[in-house]
Scaffold this motif. Sequence first.
Motif, PDB file in Angstrom:
ATOM      1  N   TYR A  72       0.766  -1.195  -0.023  1.00  0.00           N
ATOM      2  CA  TYR A  72       0.058   0.056   0.118  1.00  0.00           C
ATOM      3  C   TYR A  72       0.925   1.180   0.002  1.00  0.00           C
ATOM      4  CZ  TYR A  72      -3.966   2.960   1.074  1.00  0.00           C
ATOM      5  OH  TYR A  72      -4.907   4.212   1.059  1.00  0.00           O
ATOM      6  N   ASP A  73       1.001   1.794  -1.247  1.00  0.00           N
ATOM      7  CA  ASP A  73       2.011   2.895  -1.592  1.00  0.00           C
ATOM      8  C   ASP A  73       2.210   3.737  -0.379  1.00  0.00           C
ATOM      9  OD1 ASP A  73       3.169   1.775  -3.590  1.00  0.00           O
ATOM     10  OD2 ASP A  73       2.327   3.097  -5.091  1.00  0.00           O
ATOM     11  N   LYS A  74       1.067   4.398  -0.289  1.00  0.00           N
ATOM     12  CA  LYS A  74       1.163   5.615   0.595  1.00  0.00           C
ATOM     13  C   LYS A  74       1.592   5.390   2.043  1.00  0.00           C
ATOM     14  CE  LYS A  74      -2.418   9.290   1.874  1.00  0.00           C
ATOM     15  NZ  LYS A  74      -1.593  10.304   1.482  1.00  0.00           N
ATOM     16  N   PHE A  75       1.447   4.164   2.439  1.00  0.00           N
ATOM     17  CA  PHE A  75       2.072   4.081   4.003  1.00  0.00           C
ATOM     18  C   PHE A  75       3.187   2.914   3.617  1.00  0.00           C
ATOM     19  CE2 PHE A  75      -2.068   5.896   4.334  1.00  0.00           C
ATOM     20  CZ  PHE A  75      -1.711   6.761   5.475  1.00  0.00           C
ATOM     21  N   GLY A  76       3.607   2.120   2.690  1.00  0.00           N
ATOM     22  CA  GLY A  76       4.335   1.147   2.678  1.00  0.00           C
ATOM     23  C   GLY A  76       4.052  -0.062   3.553  1.00  0.00           C
ATOM     24  N   ILE A  77       2.901  -0.448   3.559  1.00  0.00           N
ATOM     25  CA  ILE A  77       2.467  -1.493   4.195  1.00  0.00           C
ATOM     26  C   ILE A  77       2.222  -2.451   3.386  1.00  0.00           C
ATOM     27  CG2 ILE A  77       0.609  -2.257   5.913  1.00  0.00           C
ATOM     28  CD1 ILE A  77       0.509   0.602   6.755  1.00  0.00           C
ATOM     29  N   PRO A  78       2.591  -3.857   3.658  1.00  0.00           N
ATOM     30  CA  PRO A  78       2.130  -4.930   2.632  1.00  0.00           C
ATOM     31  C   PRO A  78       0.746  -5.236   2.704  1.00  0.00           C
ATOM     32  CG  PRO A  78       3.530  -5.810   4.564  1.00  0.00           C
ATOM     33  CD  PRO A  78       3.359  -4.224   4.824  1.00  0.00           C
ATOM     34  N   LEU A  79       0.023  -5.532   1.321  1.00  0.00           N
ATOM     35  CA  LEU A  79      -1.230  -5.542   1.077  1.00  0.00           C
ATOM     36  C   LEU A  79      -1.332  -6.901   0.228  1.00  0.00           C
ATOM     37  CD1 LEU A  79      -3.456  -2.795  -0.045  1.00  0.00           C
ATOM     38  CD2 LEU A  79      -3.601  -4.755  -0.940  1.00  0.00           C
ATOM     39  N   VAL A  80      -2.348  -7.570   0.787  1.00  0.00           N
ATOM     40  CA  VAL A  80      -2.819  -9.104   0.098  1.00  0.00           C
ATOM     41  C   VAL A  80      -4.200  -8.940  -0.127  1.00  0.00           C
ATOM     42  CG1 VAL A  80      -3.226 -11.431   0.548  1.00  0.00           C
ATOM     43  CG2 VAL A  80      -0.973 -10.590   1.344  1.00  0.00           C
ATOM     44  N   VAL A  81      -4.541  -9.085  -1.308  1.00  0.00           N
ATOM     45  CA  VAL A  81      -6.114  -9.157  -1.873  1.00  0.00           C
ATOM     46  C   VAL A  81      -6.544 -10.407  -1.746  1.00  0.00           C
ATOM     47  CG1 VAL A  81      -7.352  -8.910  -3.938  1.00  0.00           C
ATOM     48  CG2 VAL A  81      -5.415  -7.455  -3.653  1.00  0.00           C
ATOM     49  N   THR A  82      -7.900 -10.606  -1.218  1.00  0.00           N
ATOM     50  CA  THR A  82      -8.697 -11.625  -1.290  1.00  0.00           C
ATOM     51  C   THR A  82     -10.221 -11.456  -1.652  1.00  0.00           C
ATOM     52  OG1 THR A  82      -8.979 -13.910  -0.302  1.00  0.00           O
ATOM     53  CG2 THR A  82      -9.351 -11.624   1.295  1.00  0.00           C
ATOM     54  N   TYR A  83     -10.946 -12.474  -1.803  1.00  0.00           N
ATOM     55  CA  TYR A  83     -12.334 -12.169  -2.206  1.00  0.00           C
ATOM     56  C   TYR A  83     -13.011 -11.784  -0.987  1.00  0.00           C
ATOM     57  CZ  TYR A  83     -11.156 -14.952  -6.189  1.00  0.00           C
ATOM     58  OH  TYR A  83     -10.561 -15.482  -7.218  1.00  0.00           O
ATOM     59  N   HIS A  84     -14.070 -10.985  -1.326  1.00  0.00           N
ATOM     60  CA  HIS A  84     -15.085 -10.410  -0.148  1.00  0.00           C
ATOM     61  C   HIS A  84     -15.918 -11.646   0.653  1.00  0.00           C
ATOM     62  CE1 HIS A  84     -18.234  -8.181   1.732  1.00  0.00           C
ATOM     63  NE2 HIS A  84     -17.366  -7.072   1.537  1.00  0.00           N
TER      64      HIS A  84
END
Length: 220
Positions: free
Chosen positions: A179-191
């Motif tokens: 997550y660019d703005k905060f440099g935090i790793p981000l993982v995508v999954t289904y809702h």
Amino acid sequence: MGITGWVDSQIQNPVNSKDTPESQADIVGEVQGQSQDLSSVEAVVRGCKACVLHQSRSNTVFGSGSLTADWLLVGEAPGAEEDKQGLPFVGRAGQLLDSMLYGLGLNRDEVYIANVLKCRPPRNRDPMGEEVRKCEPYLHQQIRNIQPRIIIAMGRFAAQSLLKKTDPIGRLRGRVHEYDKFGIPLVVTYHPAYLLRSPLEKRKAWLDLTLARAVLENAG
Ligand code: SF4
């Protein structure tokens, strides 16, 4: 039951405001990148009229959970039941989310759950870009305060709006973004609401969550 049992059983039994965006952002300290007390931000959200969604909401849905959580789960926007109760992820999708967390050895009090939008779009229509732009500063404040170590974007819309990409969710999930703005790793999954309709995808969702857990473990 745990996530494995939960996944396996599902596979076997498939079942017009005066506020400009800038002034609104400024209220929550977005412009200066300042951190603000989340209860004050929540109070601002409760009275927010920055986009048209304030006209049809019953309640704002700010978010809930631990203010020191490692995990931040972000969905799209409140649904009907959430709008009624003012809480994120209630109803059947919320129960499913609880099961997913349970599989990770977590409960709601240990994570923080929020949505990109704090008000329900009428008839659950897709959020508009302008609504996201005006509401995003609130999510940024939540992230700034909580400082999660991992962000889980749940569903196509949350993933695309957090990552500012238009790729389909099938291409965004299964890997670690930032997550660019905060440099935090981000993982995508289904809702979870999608998983209720497509139970065969639960196994992939579990893989996504274990990927996120591995990111945290590897980071120490
Ligand atoms: S969706 Fe966000 S920006 Fe729009 S009225 Fe609700 S809180 Fe304000």
